[in-house]
Design an enzyme around this catalytic site. Structure first.
Site, PDB file in Angstrom:
ATOM      1  CE  LYS A 271      -2.388  -1.209   3.446  1.00 29.98           C
ATOM      2  NZ  LYS A 271      -1.859  -2.578   3.593  1.00 29.98           N
ATOM      3  CB  THR A 272       3.468   2.111   2.959  1.00 31.45           C
ATOM      4  OG1 THR A 272       3.280   2.076   2.926  1.00 31.45           O
ATOM      5  CG2 THR A 272       4.297   3.255   2.116  1.00 31.45           C
TER       6      THR A 272
ATOM      7  CE  LYS B  33       0.561   3.388   7.575  1.00 32.40           C
ATOM      8  NZ  LYS B  33      -0.139   2.500   6.929  1.00 32.40           N
TER       9      LYS B  33
ATOM     10  CG  ASP C 147       4.752   1.920   5.595  1.00 33.54           C
ATOM     11  OD1 ASP C 147       5.839   2.028   5.063  1.00 33.54           O
ATOM     12  OD2 ASP C 147       3.780   1.340   6.280  1.00 33.54           O
TER      13      ASP C 147
ATOM     14  CD  GLU D 129       0.253   3.034   3.281  1.00 31.87           C
ATOM     15  OE1 GLU D 129       0.288   2.686   3.869  1.00 31.87           O
ATOM     16  OE2 GLU D 129       0.578   4.446   2.551  1.00 31.87           O
ATOM     17  N   GLY D 130      -4.642   2.932   3.704  1.00 28.70           N
ATOM     18  CA  GLY D 130      -5.211   2.026   4.580  1.00 28.70           C
ATOM     19  C   GLY D 130      -3.731   1.120   5.247  1.00 28.70           C
ATOM     20  CB  ALA D 131      -3.818  -0.106   8.714  1.00 26.11           C
ATOM     21  N   GLY D 132      -3.806  -2.994   6.627  1.00 22.61           N
ATOM     22  CA  GLY D 132      -4.222  -4.166   6.827  1.00 22.61           C
ATOM     23  C   GLY D 132      -5.124  -4.315   5.665  1.00 22.61           C
TER      24      GLY D 132
ATOM     25  CG  ASN E 236       2.595  -4.748  -5.195  1.00 23.44           C
ATOM     26  OD1 ASN E 236       3.365  -4.288  -5.943  1.00 23.44           O
ATOM     27  ND2 ASN E 236       2.841  -4.528  -4.261  1.00 23.44           N
TER      28      ASN E 236
END
Length: 260
Positions: A15-16, A44, A61, A123-126, A199
Site C-alpha cells: 500500500k505504501t 495515513k 511508511d 492509505e489504509g492499514a491492513g 502488485n
C-alpha cells in the site's frame, strides 16, 4: 478536489509503495511550464510498528509518504494515530487503555482536507475490514438509558467520508478469491471501487502470473490502472536502485486518466 482511499487484499501488499507512486505520478503530471503542478496531500490515519524519535512516534511508511506529497505536511499530520508495537492497531490501543474511533480519524482527516489539495491520497492499514475496536453507544428510549456495544472498522471511516477506493491486489496464491471478496465487500458498503492495481513486487514471482492477471481483468468490472513488477535493489549493471528511482519507474506505469 479528488480523494482516494488505498486498500489491499491483505497486509504487506504494498500500500505504501503504491501510494507513493500514485502521489509521485500526480505531482509530476502537470509539472510543466504550461500547467502548474498538482497539490497532493497524504494521510495515513493509523500505523503500528513505529519508532520513538525525539519523543515522537515515527512510522516509516508515513515518513515515505511525506517525501512525495507536496503540501508541506508534518509526520504527525500525515499519521496522527501511531503505536510502537507492530501489532493490530486496536490491540495496541487496548494495551495502552486507548480507543480508536471513526470520529477521531475523521477529525484528523478534516485537518488534511483543510489544505485544499487537488488530490488527497489516504492509505489504509491492513485489509478492508481493519478493526478499530468496540465502541459503546448510549441512548435514551422512553426514559430508560440504554448502552449498546458495537464494533467499528476503518472501512466505516471510508463510508463516512465517501472516498473513492483503489484496490491493490497482492499477486500471490489465493489472490483471485481475496480480490473478489474485497471488491464485493466494498460495493456492498455502498462505495465506489474505481480501479485496481496488480502488485507483483515479490522477488519470488507467482506461478502463472499472467494467467491470474488475465482472470482478474475479466472478473473485476473496473479498470486495471497499473501492474508493478519486482525491481531489484541492484540493476543489471551493478548500480544501486534507490527507493525514489523505484517509485519513479512505478509512477510512469500508472494510467492516471482513469482517476482524473
Amino acid at each position: 478536489m479528488k480523494q482516494f482511499f488505498i486498500t489491499a487484499t491483505d497486509t504487506d501488499a504494498g500500500k505504501t509503495f503504491v501510494s507513493c507512486a500514485l502521489i509521485h505520478a500526480f505531482t509530476q503530471r502537470n509539472n510543466t511550464s504550461i500547467k502548474p503542478a498538482l497539490k497532493v496531500a497524504a494521510f495515513k490515519p493509523i500505523a503500528a510498528g513505529c519508532e520513538l524519535v525525539d519523543g515522537q512516534l515515527i512510522n516509516e511508511d508515513a515518513k515515505l509518504l511525506s517525501e512525495f506529497a507536496n503540501c508541506a505536511q508534518s509526520i504527525a499530520h500525515i499519521n496522527p494515530i501511531a503505536f510502537k508495537q507492530p501489532i493490530a492497531p486496536h490491540i495496541a490501543a487496548k494495551k495502552l487503555n486507548q480507543h480508536i474511533t471513526v470520529a477521531d480519524i475523521n477529525f484528523h482527516y478534516q485537518q488534511v482536507k483543510s489544505l485544499n489539495a487537488d488530490i488527497t491520497v489516504v492509505e489504509g492499514a491492513g485489509g478492508w475490514r481493519l478493526p478499530l475496536g468496540p465502541v459503546t453507544i448510549e441512548s435514551t428510549v422512553t426514559g430508560i438509558d440504554n448502552k449498546k456495544t458495537t464494533y467499528q472498522f476503518l472501512s466505516d471511516f471510508v463510508k463516512t467520508t465517501n472516498l473513492e477506493v483503489i484496490l491493490i491486489v497482492n499477486m500471490k496464491l489465493g489472490c483471485l478469491n481475496h480480490a473478489l471478496l474485497t471488491y464485493e465487500t466494498i460495493k456492498a458498503d455502498g462505495l465506489e471501487c474505481i480501479a485496481w492495481i496488480a502488485n507483483c513486487a515479490s522477488s519470488d514471482s507467482m506461478d502463472n502470473l499472467s494467467e491470474n492477471i488475465t482472470e482478474l481483468e475479466q472478473l473485476l468490472p473496473i479498470p486495471k490502472i497499473a501492474q508493478f513488477d519486482f525491481i531489484a535493489d541492484v540493476d543489471e549493471e551493478g548500480n544501486d536502485v534507490s527507493f525514489s528511482e523505484k517509485i519513479n519507474i512505478a509512477a510512469n506505469k500508472i494510467i492516471l486518466s482513469v482517476l482524473i
